[in-house]
Scaffold this motif. Structure first.
Motif, PDB file in Angstrom:
ATOM      1  N   VAL A 173     -13.062  -0.623 -59.062  1.00 50.10           N
ATOM      2  CA  VAL A 173     -13.838  -1.549 -59.881  1.00 50.10           C
ATOM      3  C   VAL A 173     -14.523  -2.527 -58.932  1.00 50.10           C
ATOM      4  O   VAL A 173     -13.847  -3.186 -58.130  1.00 50.10           O
ATOM      5  CB  VAL A 173     -12.953  -2.328 -60.885  1.00 50.10           C
ATOM      6  CG1 VAL A 173     -13.819  -3.257 -61.738  1.00 50.10           C
ATOM      7  CG2 VAL A 173     -12.162  -1.377 -61.767  1.00 50.10           C
ATOM      8  N   ARG A 174     -15.837  -2.589 -59.005  1.00 48.54           N
ATOM      9  CA  ARG A 174     -16.556  -3.507 -58.139  1.00 48.54           C
ATOM     10  C   ARG A 174     -16.029  -4.919 -58.351  1.00 48.54           C
ATOM     11  O   ARG A 174     -15.766  -5.338 -59.482  1.00 48.54           O
ATOM     12  CB  ARG A 174     -18.066  -3.438 -58.432  1.00 48.54           C
ATOM     13  CG  ARG A 174     -18.935  -3.741 -57.228  1.00 48.54           C
ATOM     14  CD  ARG A 174     -20.387  -3.527 -57.553  1.00 48.54           C
ATOM     15  NE  ARG A 174     -20.903  -4.588 -58.421  1.00 48.54           N
ATOM     16  CZ  ARG A 174     -22.058  -4.524 -59.075  1.00 48.54           C
ATOM     17  NH1 ARG A 174     -22.789  -3.439 -58.991  1.00 48.54           N
ATOM     18  NH2 ARG A 174     -22.456  -5.540 -59.824  1.00 48.54           N
ATOM     19  N   LYS A 175     -15.866  -5.658 -57.284  1.00 44.55           N
ATOM     20  CA  LYS A 175     -15.161  -6.936 -57.308  1.00 44.55           C
ATOM     21  C   LYS A 175     -15.664  -7.864 -58.413  1.00 44.55           C
ATOM     22  O   LYS A 175     -14.861  -8.495 -59.116  1.00 44.55           O
ATOM     23  CB  LYS A 175     -15.305  -7.615 -55.933  1.00 44.55           C
ATOM     24  CG  LYS A 175     -14.508  -8.907 -55.786  1.00 44.55           C
ATOM     25  CD  LYS A 175     -13.012  -8.673 -55.822  1.00 44.55           C
ATOM     26  CE  LYS A 175     -12.245  -9.962 -55.562  1.00 44.55           C
ATOM     27  NZ  LYS A 175     -10.775  -9.791 -55.720  1.00 44.55           N
ATOM     28  N   ASP A 176     -16.973  -7.948 -58.594  1.00 43.80           N
ATOM     29  CA  ASP A 176     -17.519  -8.893 -59.571  1.00 43.80           C
ATOM     30  C   ASP A 176     -17.367  -8.412 -61.013  1.00 43.80           C
ATOM     31  O   ASP A 176     -17.715  -9.145 -61.952  1.00 43.80           O
ATOM     32  CB  ASP A 176     -18.988  -9.183 -59.266  1.00 43.80           C
ATOM     33  CG  ASP A 176     -19.856  -7.939 -59.322  1.00 43.80           C
ATOM     34  OD1 ASP A 176     -19.396  -6.866 -58.897  1.00 43.80           O
ATOM     35  OD2 ASP A 176     -21.001  -8.025 -59.800  1.00 43.80           O
ATOM     36  N   LYS A 177     -16.847  -7.191 -61.210  1.00 39.18           N
ATOM     37  CA  LYS A 177     -16.679  -6.655 -62.557  1.00 39.18           C
ATOM     38  C   LYS A 177     -15.227  -6.709 -63.040  1.00 39.18           C
ATOM     39  O   LYS A 177     -14.953  -6.462 -64.213  1.00 39.18           O
ATOM     40  CB  LYS A 177     -17.168  -5.197 -62.608  1.00 39.18           C
ATOM     41  CG  LYS A 177     -18.634  -5.006 -62.225  1.00 39.18           C
ATOM     42  CD  LYS A 177     -19.561  -5.688 -63.210  1.00 39.18           C
ATOM     43  CE  LYS A 177     -21.022  -5.484 -62.826  1.00 39.18           C
ATOM     44  NZ  LYS A 177     -21.939  -6.149 -63.770  1.00 39.18           N
ATOM     45  N   ILE A 178     -14.300  -7.015 -62.144  1.00 34.54           N
ATOM     46  CA  ILE A 178     -12.879  -6.963 -62.503  1.00 34.54           C
ATOM     47  C   ILE A 178     -12.538  -7.941 -63.624  1.00 34.54           C
ATOM     48  O   ILE A 178     -11.830  -7.595 -64.583  1.00 34.54           O
ATOM     49  CB  ILE A 178     -11.995  -7.248 -61.265  1.00 34.54           C
ATOM     50  CG1 ILE A 178     -12.206  -6.165 -60.206  1.00 34.54           C
ATOM     51  CG2 ILE A 178     -10.521  -7.352 -61.661  1.00 34.54           C
ATOM     52  CD1 ILE A 178     -11.540  -6.457 -58.870  1.00 34.54           C
ATOM     53  N   LYS A 179     -13.045  -9.146 -63.523  1.00 37.89           N
ATOM     54  CA  LYS A 179     -12.660 -10.205 -64.456  1.00 37.89           C
ATOM     55  C   LYS A 179     -12.960  -9.861 -65.901  1.00 37.89           C
ATOM     56  O   LYS A 179     -12.215 -10.235 -66.822  1.00 37.89           O
ATOM     57  CB  LYS A 179     -13.349 -11.509 -64.066  1.00 37.89           C
ATOM     58  CG  LYS A 179     -12.866 -12.728 -64.832  1.00 37.89           C
ATOM     59  CD  LYS A 179     -13.488 -13.997 -64.286  1.00 37.89           C
ATOM     60  CE  LYS A 179     -12.958 -15.229 -65.012  1.00 37.89           C
ATOM     61  NZ  LYS A 179     -13.527 -16.486 -64.445  1.00 37.89           N
TER      62      LYS A 179
END
Length: 423
Positions: free
Chosen positions: A271-277
């Protein structure tokens, strides 16, 4: 799929002959300067690699795409991990398992070309991608795009979200023999509307072996503000790539029991880092921050030896080398498909261009249903394939997936069988 009696099943596996462990390092040292493309055609070299595997001799195994057996080296290490963990049981689980799993995560992340903080170990591709599909904050009327050629388990998860949240699933169909990358990109782009939130694509289509132009599709979708989830079940450990080469895809899932050669029960989710949240976890594990990918990895107690064996599978995979591996698998596929492509009674559902496919191909015979062809190949010729009957995807044939241990002599036998059946 062929039916074995209990006696036949036991005979198949008790009849497997033991093979010696292979010193891959010495073999590869002697061939280190030979280009991968040239080495791919060297049967003597691959005959030696063949001895690194313990496989049945009761039939020709051409269905390795579902579950690609581990090498002897990996299998023995896996069994030893089971013994080692069993010796101390709870002590290992409470003191070592998470540190060891982190090592496996980091090695997988390096192989994929991402941060380990963007990757978790799952059980398989289905679990990985269903985690994303179910973790989206869907609203009624939101749209998702997918293809008839996509894997059924993920299509079913999208159907479940449609029932639950009222999302709209838009189906497209990928041509088996595209004239250009742009033709494929256009298929997906035409389905996008202002309501589209997620697009699912295959890196390598499991039923035909076609490699999609992932980077071009991702970049197109991102221009429209649409996120992209990539099904890489058959690409990881099969194709030579890094995640950064895929245009910044948002999510990527794969299985490790296919082309990496790990024992059953492990996969990856990127999961791309900025999409995890923004992704909701499936289980109520509140021990991690919203932007920590481990929140998506609540598994309970699992067979940890499988995760430990990942390190051994990676080691063996890197001994062979992904360039050599990809080149050999592509050579094997082209070897047999080129021999039958001109037969008017044989239908190839896989593109001819080498860059659009690798080890997997799909073939049909006029006048035979996929199940009839699969059954005939096994019962008369002792060749194991899998029937694929998907009329909506325009794929009617058997999937053929050789392995590194597959020989050209075995493929010659397959070609002979196809020509006899086709007439």
């Amino acid at each position: 799929m062929p039916n074995f009696s209990k006696r036949q099943f036991l005979k198949t596996f008790t009849g497997i002959s033991a093979v010696s462990m292979l010193d891959i390092e010495n073999l590869l040292a002697k061939t280190a300067k030979i280009p991968a493309q040239k080495l791919a055609e060297d049967e003597a070299f691959w005959q030696q690699i063949r001895t690194a595997y313990n496989f049945t001799h009761d039939f020709i195994h051409l269905e390795n795409g579902y579950y690609s057996l581990a090498s002897n080296e990996v299998l023995e290490a896996y069994i030893q991990h089971i013994r080692d963990v069993n010796k101390v049981s709870s002590y290992y689980m409470r003191t070592r398992q998470f540190d060891d799993k982190l090592v496996s995560r980091k090695q997988l992340a390096e192989l994929l070309g991402c941060s380990h903080e963007e990757l978790i170990i799952t059980r398989n591709t289905t679990e990985s991608l269903d985690t994303i599909i179910a973790g989206f904050s869907w609203k009624e009327g939101d749209e998702a795009i997918m293809a008839e050629q996509d894997y059924g388990a993920m299509l079913d998860m999208f159907k479940l979200q449609a029932r639950r949240f009222g999302i709209v699933n838009k189906m497209v169909s990928v041509p088996n023999h595209p004239k250009s990358d742009e033709e494929i990109v256009e298929v997906y782009e035409k389905a996008i509307t202002p309501k589209t939130r997620l697009l699912m694509i295959c890196h390598l289509i499991n039923i035909t072996g076609q490699i999609l132009p992932v980077k071009k599709i991702v970049e197109m979708a991102h221009r429209h503000g649409v996120e992209v989830m990539v099904d890489g079940a058959h690409a990881f450990g099969h194709l030579d790539f890094k995640i950064e080469e895929l245009g910044g895809c948002d999510y990527y899932g794969s299985s490790l029991h296919k082309w990496l050669g790990n024992p059953l029960g492990a996969g990856i989710l990127y999961v791309r880092k900025d999409k995890i949240k923004q992704i909701w976890q499936l289980y109520g594990d509140m021990g991690f921050a919203d932007d920590d990918i481990r929140k998506l990895n609540h598994t309970g107690t699992i067979p940890v030896a499988t995760d430990l064996a990942i390190q051994d599978a990676i080691k063996f995979h890197q001994k062979i080398g992904i360039q050599r591996k990809e080149a050999r698998l592509r050579f094997l596929q082209k070897y047999w498909t080129d021999k039958v492509r001109d037969n008017p009674n044989i239908i190839l559902n896989t593109p001819k261009e080498a860059f659009r496919c690798c080890g997997i191909a799909n073939v049909g015979v006029k006048g035979k249903t996929p199940s009839e062809l699969s059954k005939l190949l096994f019962e008369k010729y002792k060749i194991f394939t899998v029937a694929i009957a998907n009329q909506k995807a325009n794929v009617m044939g058997v999937r053929v997936t050789p392995h590194l241990y597959t020989t050209t002599a075995e493929l010659d036998a397959f070609v002979k069988a196809l020509n006899e059946i086709a007439g």
